[in-house]
Structures are given as structure tokens and as C-alpha cells.
Design an enzyme around this catalytic site. Structure first.
Site, PDB file in Angstrom:
ATOM      1  N   ASN A  35      18.261  10.409  -7.910  1.00 32.53           N
ATOM      2  CA  ASN A  35      18.367  11.183  -9.156  1.00 32.53           C
ATOM      3  C   ASN A  35      17.552  12.466  -9.014  1.00 32.53           C
ATOM      4  O   ASN A  35      16.920  12.921  -9.974  1.00 32.53           O
ATOM      5  CB  ASN A  35      17.897  10.351 -10.347  1.00 32.53           C
ATOM      6  CG  ASN A  35      18.370  10.963 -11.670  1.00 32.53           C
ATOM      7  OD1 ASN A  35      19.132  11.941 -11.681  1.00 32.53           O
ATOM      8  ND2 ASN A  35      17.912  10.406 -12.768  1.00 32.53           N
TER       9      ASN A  35
ATOM     10  N   ASP B 293       9.112  19.884 -18.571  1.00 31.68           N
ATOM     11  CA  ASP B 293       8.650  18.553 -18.131  1.00 31.68           C
ATOM     12  C   ASP B 293       7.323  18.183 -18.799  1.00 31.68           C
ATOM     13  O   ASP B 293       7.175  17.102 -19.373  1.00 31.68           O
ATOM     14  CB  ASP B 293       8.491  18.506 -16.605  1.00 31.68           C
ATOM     15  CG  ASP B 293       9.827  18.652 -15.876  1.00 31.68           C
ATOM     16  OD1 ASP B 293      10.871  18.718 -16.559  1.00 31.68           O
ATOM     17  OD2 ASP B 293       9.822  18.719 -14.638  1.00 31.68           O
TER      18      ASP B 293
ATOM     19  N   GLU C 183      16.667  13.112 -16.666  1.00 33.24           N
ATOM     20  CA  GLU C 183      16.765  11.727 -16.201  1.00 33.24           C
ATOM     21  C   GLU C 183      17.446  10.822 -17.230  1.00 33.24           C
ATOM     22  O   GLU C 183      18.040   9.804 -16.915  1.00 33.24           O
ATOM     23  CB  GLU C 183      15.378  11.188 -15.851  1.00 33.24           C
ATOM     24  CG  GLU C 183      14.866  11.627 -14.492  1.00 33.24           C
ATOM     25  CD  GLU C 183      14.368  13.055 -14.437  1.00 33.24           C
ATOM     26  OE1 GLU C 183      14.755  13.890 -15.278  1.00 33.24           O
ATOM     27  OE2 GLU C 183      13.570  13.358 -13.526  1.00 33.24           O
TER      28      GLU C 183
ATOM     29  N   LYS D  26       9.746   7.943  -9.012  1.00 42.36           N
ATOM     30  CA  LYS D  26      10.503   9.189  -8.774  1.00 42.36           C
ATOM     31  C   LYS D  26       9.564  10.317  -8.347  1.00 42.36           C
ATOM     32  O   LYS D  26       9.904  11.114  -7.470  1.00 42.36           O
ATOM     33  CB  LYS D  26      11.278   9.595 -10.032  1.00 42.36           C
ATOM     34  CG  LYS D  26      12.208  10.793  -9.825  1.00 42.36           C
ATOM     35  CD  LYS D  26      13.069  11.050 -11.058  1.00 42.36           C
ATOM     36  CE  LYS D  26      14.214  12.013 -10.759  1.00 42.36           C
ATOM     37  NZ  LYS D  26      13.809  13.404 -10.671  1.00 42.36           N
TER      38      LYS D  26
ATOM     39  N   HIS E  68      10.914   8.425 -15.218  1.00 38.79           N
ATOM     40  CA  HIS E  68       9.489   8.395 -14.861  1.00 38.79           C
ATOM     41  C   HIS E  68       8.599   9.006 -15.933  1.00 38.79           C
ATOM     42  O   HIS E  68       7.522   8.490 -16.227  1.00 38.79           O
ATOM     43  CB  HIS E  68       9.289   9.113 -13.527  1.00 38.79           C
ATOM     44  CG  HIS E  68       9.837  10.513 -13.470  1.00 38.79           C
ATOM     45  ND1 HIS E  68       9.221  11.529 -12.810  1.00 38.79           N
ATOM     46  CD2 HIS E  68      10.958  11.077 -14.013  1.00 38.79           C
ATOM     47  CE1 HIS E  68       9.927  12.635 -12.920  1.00 38.79           C
ATOM     48  NE2 HIS E  68      10.986  12.388 -13.641  1.00 38.79           N
ATOM     49  N   ARG E  69       9.061  10.102 -16.537  1.00 43.45           N
ATOM     50  CA  ARG E  69       8.179  10.774 -17.516  1.00 43.45           C
ATOM     51  C   ARG E  69       8.069   9.985 -18.819  1.00 43.45           C
ATOM     52  O   ARG E  69       7.036  10.041 -19.485  1.00 43.45           O
ATOM     53  CB  ARG E  69       8.658  12.202 -17.785  1.00 43.45           C
ATOM     54  CG  ARG E  69       8.587  13.056 -16.548  1.00 43.45           C
ATOM     55  CD  ARG E  69       8.534  14.539 -16.769  1.00 43.45           C
ATOM     56  NE  ARG E  69       8.822  15.174 -15.503  1.00 43.45           N
ATOM     57  CZ  ARG E  69       7.958  15.268 -14.482  1.00 43.45           C
ATOM     58  NH1 ARG E  69       6.734  14.812 -14.612  1.00 43.45           N
ATOM     59  NH2 ARG E  69       8.309  15.823 -13.331  1.00 43.45           N
TER      60      ARG E  69
ATOM     61  N   ASP F 295      11.908  11.079  -4.903  1.00 45.88           N
ATOM     62  CA  ASP F 295      12.621  12.364  -4.811  1.00 45.88           C
ATOM     63  C   ASP F 295      12.448  13.033  -3.449  1.00 45.88           C
ATOM     64  O   ASP F 295      13.383  13.681  -2.947  1.00 45.88           O
ATOM     65  CB  ASP F 295      12.157  13.327  -5.919  1.00 45.88           C
ATOM     66  CG  ASP F 295      12.892  13.076  -7.226  1.00 45.88           C
ATOM     67  OD1 ASP F 295      13.558  12.031  -7.341  1.00 45.88           O
ATOM     68  OD2 ASP F 295      12.787  13.918  -8.141  1.00 45.88           O
TER      69      ASP F 295
HETATM   70  O1  LIG Z   1      13.376  23.602 -10.003  1.00 43.97           O
HETATM   71  C1  LIG Z   1      12.631  22.634 -10.228  1.00 43.97           C
HETATM   72  O2  LIG Z   1      11.821  22.200  -9.393  1.00 43.97           O
HETATM   73  C2  LIG Z   1      12.708  21.989 -11.557  1.00 43.97           C
HETATM   74  C3  LIG Z   1      13.265  22.661 -12.627  1.00 43.97           C
HETATM   75  C4  LIG Z   1      13.295  22.108 -13.983  1.00 43.97           C
HETATM   76  O3  LIG Z   1      14.636  21.777 -14.275  1.00 43.97           O
HETATM   77  P1  LIG Z   1      15.623  22.707 -15.169  1.00 43.97           P
HETATM   78  O4  LIG Z   1      15.713  24.029 -14.548  1.00 43.97           O
HETATM   79  O5  LIG Z   1      16.899  21.936 -15.094  1.00 43.97           O
HETATM   80  O6  LIG Z   1      15.032  22.763 -16.546  1.00 43.97           O
HETATM   81  C5  LIG Z   1      12.421  20.861 -14.127  1.00 43.97           C
HETATM   82  O7  LIG Z   1      12.733  20.176 -15.310  1.00 43.97           O
HETATM   83  C6  LIG Z   1      12.589  19.931 -12.944  1.00 43.97           C
HETATM   84  O8  LIG Z   1      11.790  18.780 -13.073  1.00 43.97           O
HETATM   85  C7  LIG Z   1      12.158  20.618 -11.674  1.00 43.97           C
HETATM   86  C1  LIG Z   2      13.878  16.874 -14.666  1.00 42.45           C
HETATM   87  C2  LIG Z   2      13.212  16.278 -13.687  1.00 42.45           C
HETATM   88  O1  LIG Z   2      13.698  16.041 -12.433  1.00 42.45           O
HETATM   89  P1  LIG Z   2      14.821  16.718 -11.520  1.00 42.45           P
HETATM   90  O2  LIG Z   2      14.081  17.432 -10.461  1.00 42.45           O
HETATM   91  O3  LIG Z   2      15.613  15.561 -11.011  1.00 42.45           O
HETATM   92  O4  LIG Z   2      15.636  17.657 -12.377  1.00 42.45           O
HETATM   93  C3  LIG Z   2      11.814  15.797 -13.893  1.00 42.45           C
HETATM   94  O5  LIG Z   2      11.153  15.446 -12.889  1.00 42.45           O
HETATM   95  O6  LIG Z   2      11.336  15.747 -15.035  1.00 42.45           O
END
Ligand SMILES: O=C(O)C1=C[C@@H](OP(=O)(O)O)[C@@H](O)[C@H](O)C1
Ligand SMILES: C=C(OP(=O)(O)O)C(=O)O
Length: 444
Positions: free
Chosen positions: A99, A323, A351, A426, A395-396, A56
């Protein structure tokens, strides 16, 4: 140490009776990608310590380089990003976003506001993850973003628009908080003479991630006025300025696997890199383990978990930590009673469809699972069955299910197979090595 056999397409994990040790966490994904973009948009050079090295962040670093932002890696733990004060040297680029939601959403807003001719695309799942609410919010104030595939989803084509001088923007908050994060981070680029007001439509989900955004914007010199979770205002004339250097905390979501392991199978397990003053909402995962009966201790830069025997099931709302909540779904295998995780509809657009994937894989282990539109209930089996766990390029899923090897009494001699373990890259490329590092004993 537990033994692992590495194959190209799967890894077999031995049962683990006891876990113990210290894990140095990789950098936070959420902080890393926000910091990279803010540093690029700021005036001056920013030295970033302990940036996450994973798919990422590579995607964000690659995009910034394609946009003409200079950055260099000084040593394993230090990067320097040379900010361009809200401009971008390259006005045409084709950007691969993998992703990474934390890359495509904030970059879409920044590129649409700065202007140029850009395409943004990713892996096939990225093209199924919604972005329409963000595009609608930006196009409503004069951006020019088009879908080149399916409406509402990447790939996107961004052209130079004419952002209206005086904006009141509105964005839905109930699909992903990353849309609001993206608008907030770009708001100072729009607020030249007039304030930018962003109204949130619907119930905002994943609120602690907005707190991370506001915190990091502050460190780069921009303050946001907040009216609850309903409305956010950026006053004109604020520009991002480099704080000089910035340190990335360890990833609190990555911490959840080790803390859960300690709560299930002995401990103590200590994670280093996040502590009681972390800016990441996912540190509250430890509160949930406490509610389930584990002992948690917290320091300035560490959190530690120890088991007190069998965990107790809980029934709670996990909208604030979507998460880390996945980790609880697997920890529920070791709890007495039925654990229910509520208000997690966003799992369906991450994901993979995580509600469906989690239910399918937990059932392979013998659990009784009820999957609702926005909740999951998990009742553990008397004995966890060995299984081959599909990970859906998530990944999770891979990291969570390593926990099903713990407390080996039910599965003497049985192995857990994790398919496509490399998908952990990721956010945590060395996850299985770190997990092996806390597995202290063999069953045989
Ligand atoms: O802003 C961020 O860093 C994130 C927000 C969350 O997503 P959502 O806002 O779509 O729930 C989380 O699931 C993602 O892994 C990271
Ligand atoms: C939802 C996730 O990733 P993203 O930042 O791509 O939304 C995650 O890392 O669980």
C-alpha cells in the site's frame, strides 16, 4: 513504563499520567523511497545511511531487486544501491507494491518511461487509491499504461511506449502530489534533447512533498526550474549521478505522535533525527502545537515539546501537512474548545477514508465530531471514554489513537484497546515499544 499486553489482533494500552524521554526516530519514509529510486536510476553506487526499515521500504527494495538493481545491506543502518544510469537490467516483472504510494507512483512513471513489460499491483486498498491522473499524463506523451482492473486505479500493466521527443506534460495536482513527484523524478530520463515541461492543473496539494522531491533530485545532480507551483522545467542533458553517500533524516510524521504526547502530558519529550533544518514539511506540525500552547524547542537534529497545561483549540488549514494533521485530530481531545482541521480532502484517498475513520473512532471516545467533505471539527468530551479503536489497516490511525491513553485522570483504571496494532509496520514497526518508552509512570 506503561504496561502493554500484546495479542495477535489487538493491544491494550494502560492510561498514562506523564510522558518524558528521548525517542530516536526511524528514517523518513518519503526520503527513503525517493532516495532508493534515485540511487537506482543514478550512475554509480550510493551508500544510504539510516534508511527506514518498514513495509513501504521493503516494497521498494523488493521491486528494485526484481528489476535487476543490485543492492546490499551492510549493517543495520547502511545500504548500498548500485545504480544503472537510467536503465533497468530486467525488462519483464510482476511487482507487488503493498500500500506504498511512494513506491507505486514514482515507479509507474519510471517504468513507463524506461519501457518494458511490467505489472504493478498491491493490497486491496491500493486498488482503490487513484492513479488515473498520473497514467493520463504519461499516456498523453506516448507511454502505454493500461488498467487491468478498474479504470483509474491499480493494478496496472505497463508496456513499452514511445515517449515523444519534445514534451509539454500536464498533470492534476489536487488529488495527490505524488503524481507530480513521479513525473519530476522521471523527467530527466525523458529530457534527452529537449526540455520537459510539466504544468500542474488545479491547486497543487501537499506542496512540501514536492520540495522534498526537488531537494533530493538536486542531491543526485538534477536541477528543476520552477515557475511557482504551476510549472516545472527539466533542461535536457541532465543525468542522475550518485552523491556517494546520503543520510536519511528521521521521519517527521512519526515525530508528531511523540511531540503531541509531550504537549499533552508533561514532557519534555525529545525526538532525535529531525531538527530545525529538516527538508520535511511535517516538522511544521510543531508550529501547530505551539499555536495550541505547548512549548517547542528545536536543535540541529532534535525537536522537543513540553506541556503548559491544557491546550487551546485551533482552526487552521492543514493542506501542507496532511499526515501529521491526523495527530492533531486526536490531540484535540485535550484542547479547550473545538479544533477544526481544514483543506484535508486528500485524507479520503489514503490508507483508508481517514475523514470518516477518524470521525467514527473519535466519537467512540465521546468526542463531538463534525465531518465535512474536506474538514473535521473535534470537540472533546468531559471525560474520554475507554474504547476499542478500529484502525482500518491504517498505521496512522493506530499511532494517533495511542495518544488517547494520556492524561489518565479521566479514565482511572480504563484501558484503550487498539485493534490490529501491527498495521504500524507500514512506516514504524516498533511504534508501540517507542511509545511505552516515554510513558514514565503508572496510575495505580
Ligand atoms: O510524496 C510523499 O512522500 C507523500 C505525499 C503525501 O501524499 P499526497 O500528496 O497524496 O497528499 C503524504 O500524505 C504521503 O504520506 C507521502
Ligand atoms: C498517505 C500515506 O502513505 P502513502 O505514501 O502510501 O501515500 C501515509 O503514510 O500517511
Amino acid at each position: 513504563m506503561t504496561q502493554q499486553k500484546q495479542y495477535p489482533h489487538f493491544t491494550d494500552l494502560e492510561p498514562v499520567m506523564h510522558v518524558e524521554g528521548v525517542v530516536r526516530l526511524p528514517g523518513s519514509k518519503s526520503i527513503s523511497n525517493r532516495t532508493l529510486l534515485l540511487a537506482a536510476l543514478a550512475e554509480g553506487a550510493t551508500t544510504i545511511h539510516d534508511l527506514l526499515a518498514s513495509d513501504d521500504t521493503l516494497v521498494m527494495l523488493g521491486a528494485l531487486r526484481s528489476l535487476g538493481i543490485r543492492w546490499e545491506q551492510i549493517d543495520e543502518r547502511t545500504h548500498i544501491v548500485h545504480g544503472q544510469g537510467g536503465t533497468l537490467p530486467v525488462h519483464e516483472a510482476d511487482l507487488f507494491m503493498g500500500n506504498a504510494g511512494t513506491a507505486i507512483r514514482p515507479l509507474t512513471a519510471a517504468l513507463a518511461v524506461i519501457g518494458g513489460d511490467y505489472t504493478l499491483h498491491g493490497v486491496s486498498r491500493m486498488h482503490e487509491r487513484p492513479i488515473g491522473d498520473l497514467v493520463d499524463a504519461l499516456n498523453a506523451v506516448g507511454a502505454q499504461i493500461e488498467y487491468t482492473g478498474v479504470e483509474g486505479f491499480p493494478p496496472l500493466r505497463i508496456r513499452r511506449g514511445h515517449i515523444h521527443a519534445q514534451q509539454r506534460m500536464s498533470v492534476r495536482g489536487d488529488v495527490s502530489s505524488q503524481f507530480l513527484t513521479a513525473l519530476l523524478m522521471s523527467a530527466p530520463l525523458m529530457a534527452k534533447e529537449h526540455p520537459v515541461v510539466i504544468d500542474v492543473e488545479g491547486e497543487l496539494i501537499s506542496k512540501p512533498y514536492i520540495e522534498i522531491t526537488l531537494n533530493l533530485m538536486r542531491r543526485f545532480g538534477v536541477t528543476v526550474e520552477q515557475d511557482g507551483w504551476q510549472s516545472f522545467t527539466v533542461q535536457p542533458g541532465q543525468r542522475y549521478a550518485s552523491p556517494g553517500s546520503i543520510h536519511v533524516e528521521g521521519d517527521a510524521s512519526s515525530a508528531s505522535y511523540f511531540l503531541a504526547a509531550g504537549a499533552i502530558a508533561g514532557g519534555p519529550v525529545r525526538v532525535e533525527g529531525v531538527g530545525r533544518d529538516s527538508i520535511q514539511g511535517d516538522v511544521r506540525f510543531a508550529d501547530a502545537l505551539e499555536m495550541m500552547g505547548a512549548t517547542i524547542t528545536r536543535g540541529d537534529n532534535w525537536i522537543e515539546s513540553t506541556s503548559n497545561g491544557v491546550l487551546t483549540a485551533i482552526d487552521a488549514d492543514f493542506n501542507h501537512i496532511p499526515d501529521a494533521a491526523m495527530t492533531l485530530a486526536v490531540a484535540a481531545l485535550y484542547a479547550e474548545g473545538t479544533t477544526t482541521l481544514r483543506n484535508i480532502a486528500s485524507w479520503r484517498v489514503k490508507e483508508t477514508d481517514r475523514l470518516s475513520a477518524m470521525a467514527t473512532e473519535l466519537r467512540k471516545l465521546g468526542a463531538t465530531v463534525e465531518e465535512g467533505p474536506d474538514y473535521i471539527s473535534v470537540t472533546p468530551p468531559a471525560e474520554i471514554q475507554p474504547a476499542s479503536i478500529d484502525t482500518y489497516d491504517d498505521h496512522r490511525m493506530a499511532m494517533c489513537f495511542s495518544l488517547a491513553t494520556l492524561d489518565g485522570k479521566a479514565r482511572r483504571g480504563n484501558r484503550m484497546r487498539i485493534m490490529d496494532p501491527k498495521c504500524v509496520a507500514k512506516t514504524f514497526p516498533d511504534y508501540f515499544e517507542a511509545f511505552a518508552g516515554i510513558a514514565r509512570n503508572e496510575l495505580f
